[in-house]
Scaffold this active site. Structure first.
Site, PDB file in Angstrom:
ATOM      1  N   ALA A   1       0.986  -0.671   0.141  1.00 18.29           N
ATOM      2  CA  ALA A   1      -0.074  -0.117  -0.239  1.00 18.29           C
ATOM      3  C   ALA A   1       0.709   1.630  -0.219  1.00 18.29           C
ATOM      4  CB  ALA A   1      -0.925  -0.178   1.481  1.00 18.29           C
TER       5      ALA A   1
ATOM      6  N   HIS B   1      -0.165   7.003   3.533  1.00 16.04           N
ATOM      7  CA  HIS B   1       0.818   6.208   4.251  1.00 16.04           C
ATOM      8  C   HIS B   1       1.953   7.444   3.771  1.00 16.04           C
ATOM      9  CE1 HIS B   1      -0.382   2.575   5.238  1.00 16.04           C
ATOM     10  NE2 HIS B   1      -1.116   2.691   4.886  1.00 16.04           N
TER      11      HIS B   1
ATOM     12  N   ASN C   1       1.325  -3.633   8.388  1.00 20.91           N
ATOM     13  CA  ASN C   1       2.396  -4.044   7.160  1.00 20.91           C
ATOM     14  C   ASN C   1       3.735  -3.117   6.099  1.00 20.91           C
ATOM     15  OD1 ASN C   1       2.220  -7.027   6.690  1.00 20.91           O
ATOM     16  ND2 ASN C   1       0.316  -6.044   7.306  1.00 20.91           N
TER      17      ASN C   1
HETATM   18  N1  LIG Z   1       1.945  -6.152   2.554  1.00 15.11           N
HETATM   19  C1  LIG Z   1       1.280  -4.862   3.129  1.00 15.11           C
HETATM   20  O1  LIG Z   1       0.881  -4.224   2.069  1.00 15.11           O
HETATM   21  C2  LIG Z   1      -0.215  -5.524   3.338  1.00 15.11           C
HETATM   22  C3  LIG Z   1      -1.907  -5.195   2.994  1.00 15.11           C
HETATM   23  C4  LIG Z   1      -2.765  -5.124   3.573  1.00 15.11           C
HETATM   24  C5  LIG Z   1      -2.911  -6.709   4.718  1.00 15.11           C
HETATM   25  N2  LIG Z   1      -1.563  -7.438   4.477  1.00 15.11           N
HETATM   26  C6  LIG Z   1      -1.540  -8.033   4.952  1.00 15.11           C
HETATM   27  O2  LIG Z   1      -2.093  -9.341   4.706  1.00 15.11           O
HETATM   28  C7  LIG Z   1      -2.637 -10.428   4.981  1.00 15.11           C
HETATM   29  C8  LIG Z   1      -4.454 -10.961   4.466  1.00 15.11           C
HETATM   30  O3  LIG Z   1      -4.855  -9.571   4.481  1.00 15.11           O
HETATM   31  P1  LIG Z   1      -6.367  -9.149   4.201  1.00 15.11           P
HETATM   32  O4  LIG Z   1      -6.826  -7.968   3.871  1.00 15.11           O
HETATM   33  O5  LIG Z   1      -6.321 -10.207   2.910  1.00 15.11           O
HETATM   34  O6  LIG Z   1      -7.646 -10.259   5.556  1.00 15.11           O
HETATM   35  P2  LIG Z   1      -8.701 -10.755   5.940  1.00 15.11           P
HETATM   36  O7  LIG Z   1      -8.641 -10.955   7.509  1.00 15.11           O
HETATM   37  O8  LIG Z   1      -9.554 -10.150   4.837  1.00 15.11           O
HETATM   38  O9  LIG Z   1      -7.901 -12.221   5.605  1.00 15.11           O
HETATM   39  C9  LIG Z   1      -7.451 -13.170   6.046  1.00 15.11           C
HETATM   40  C10 LIG Z   1      -7.674 -14.865   5.949  1.00 15.11           C
HETATM   41  O10 LIG Z   1      -6.569 -15.959   6.749  1.00 15.11           O
HETATM   42  C11 LIG Z   1      -7.505 -16.249   6.619  1.00 15.11           C
HETATM   43  N3  LIG Z   1      -6.443 -17.004   7.771  1.00 15.11           N
HETATM   44  C12 LIG Z   1      -5.421 -16.341   9.243  1.00 15.11           C
HETATM   45  N4  LIG Z   1      -4.769 -16.990   9.782  1.00 15.11           N
HETATM   46  C13 LIG Z   1      -5.583 -18.269   8.821  1.00 15.11           C
HETATM   47  C14 LIG Z   1      -4.230 -19.243   8.771  1.00 15.11           C
HETATM   48  N5  LIG Z   1      -3.308 -19.104   9.344  1.00 15.11           N
HETATM   49  N6  LIG Z   1      -3.959 -20.114   7.744  1.00 15.11           N
HETATM   50  C15 LIG Z   1      -4.785 -19.918   6.840  1.00 15.11           C
HETATM   51  N7  LIG Z   1      -5.843 -19.125   6.912  1.00 15.11           N
HETATM   52  C16 LIG Z   1      -5.881 -18.190   8.143  1.00 15.11           C
HETATM   53  C17 LIG Z   1      -8.899 -15.667   7.348  1.00 15.11           C
HETATM   54  O11 LIG Z   1      -9.373 -16.466   7.552  1.00 15.11           O
HETATM   55  C18 LIG Z   1      -9.135 -14.348   6.500  1.00 15.11           C
HETATM   56  O12 LIG Z   1     -10.008 -15.551   5.914  1.00 15.11           O
HETATM   57  C19 LIG Z   1      -2.882  -9.838   6.705  1.00 15.11           C
HETATM   58  O13 LIG Z   1      -1.841 -10.765   7.384  1.00 15.11           O
HETATM   59  C20 LIG Z   1      -3.172  -8.431   6.795  1.00 15.11           C
HETATM   60  O14 LIG Z   1      -2.181  -7.495   7.494  1.00 15.11           O
HETATM   61  C21 LIG Z   1      -0.876  -6.399   3.862  1.00 15.11           C
END
Ligand SMILES: NC(=O)c1ccc[n+]([C@@H]2O[C@H](COP(=O)([O-])OP(=O)(O)OC[C@H]3O[C@@H](n4cnc5c(N)ncnc54)[C@H](O)[C@@H]3O)[C@@H](O)[C@H]2O)c1
Length: 270
Positions: free
Chosen positions: A123, A221, A191
């Site tokens: 992001a 950001h 993140n």
């Molecule tokens: N790198 C970046 O810039 C960035 C930006 C936004 C989000 N993220 C991260 O990416 C990840 C996903 O984000 P999102 O918005 O899709 O989140 P979300 O909460 O919408 O979805 C996460 C999914 O993962 C599942 N889950 C949780 N733990 C699990 C495990 N151990 N094994 C399998 N499935 C599991 C949950 O049930 C859910 O369906 C998060 O960790 C978030 O913090 C990163």
């Protein structure tokens, strides 16, 4: 062109959109070989939106079946998932980058094993410039993140310090510290600070400020990089994802663009 077999771990906002793209617009370059989630209902709901249904697989099954694993689950799980990918010699794209802080040795393990690890810029813009500046000397990297209260709900730092977001009625700085501390306190919200840390001067030296206000509507950001190549400032005003307000729409698109870059032979800006 041989299609890349892709497996997605985490069928939330990011994983779902990637799966939908792979089963439709990108179906010529990707074969969506499997989905994994701790919540079976998430997989079932996602399958309803897919043109071609994908198999629900357990974590280790999925890793063995694919060419590339997409981790989009949680910071609690990402290091373990990368470790399993390394053991099974599978390339991996990591979205829960915060989970890699403190586990940076996995990145050298991956390198030694010939496993490719992809970390999208997510992001935030300016990662390309930070990497360039890091070839020389970088003195400081500072991230100021502004999110509406709903984009920060449930963060461990707020719970630990009894901060009730509903009582905040004007612009308020919630946190100032290192990226290492920021990720511990806000594992699902900053993140980008982990991505900046890995691309630049590390999680201990990267500074983070988190600000909120009920008047905010976007996840913003601002990054300032100071080094011997000059001063770089970037500002990214993100529309929050409609499926998860903690996640910015650009982070999802950045993951998809990274995957396209992996599959195609022409890559621009990488
Ligand atoms: N790198 C970046 O810039 C960035 C930006 C936004 C989000 N993220 C991260 O990416 C990840 C996903 O984000 P999102 O918005 O899709 O989140 P979300 O909460 O919408 O979805 C996460 C999914 O993962 C599942 N889950 C949780 N733990 C699990 C495990 N151990 N094994 C399998 N499935 C599991 C949950 O049930 C859910 O369906 C998060 O960790 C978030 O913090 C990163």
């Amino acid at each position: 062109m041989k299609k890349l077999r892709i497996g997605i771990i985490g069928c939330g906002a990011i994983g779902s959109r990637i799966a939908i793209e792979c089963s439709d617009r990108l179906s010529g370059i990707f074969d969506l070989a499997g989905l994994c989630d701790v919540d079976d209902d998430k997989i079932a709901a996602l399958n309803v939106s897919l043109k071609k249904k994908a198999r629900a697989l357990r974590l280790d099954e999925l890793i063995k079946e694919v060419d590339i694993v997409v981790e989009a689950s949680s910071a609690m799980a990402s290091a373990d998932i990368l470790e399993r990918c390394i053991k099974n010699n599978r390339d991996c794209l990591i979205m829960s980058v915060g989970g890699l802080l403190g586990n940076e040795s996995l990145l050298s393990d991956a390198e030694a094993a010939g496993v490719k690890v992809y970390i999208p810029s997510g992001a935030v813009c300016g990662i390309d410039a930070l990497k360039g500046a890091s070839v020389g000397k970088v003195e400081s990297v500072t991230l100021t993140t502004r999110k509406p209260p709903r984009g920060l709900e449930g963060a461990p730092y707020l719970v630990r310090n009894n901060i009730d977001l509903k009582l905040i009625n004007s612009e308020t700085t919630l946190f100032e510290g290192s990226a290492e501390e920021a990720i511990r306190g806000f594992p699902a919200n900053v993140n980008v600070s982990a991505v900046l840390s890995l691309a630049g001067i590390g999680a201990k030296n990267t500074r983070v400020r988190i600000v909120t206000s009920p008047a905010y509507t976007k996840n913003v950001h601002e990054v300032e990089i100071v080094g011997d190549s000059g001063r770089i400032t970037t500002k990214t005003e993100n529309i929050p994802s409609k499926d998860n307000p903690k996640t910015s729409a650009l982070a999802i698109c950045s993951a998809i663009a990274t995957l396209e870059g992996i599959a195609r032979s022409v890559r621009i800006g990488t």
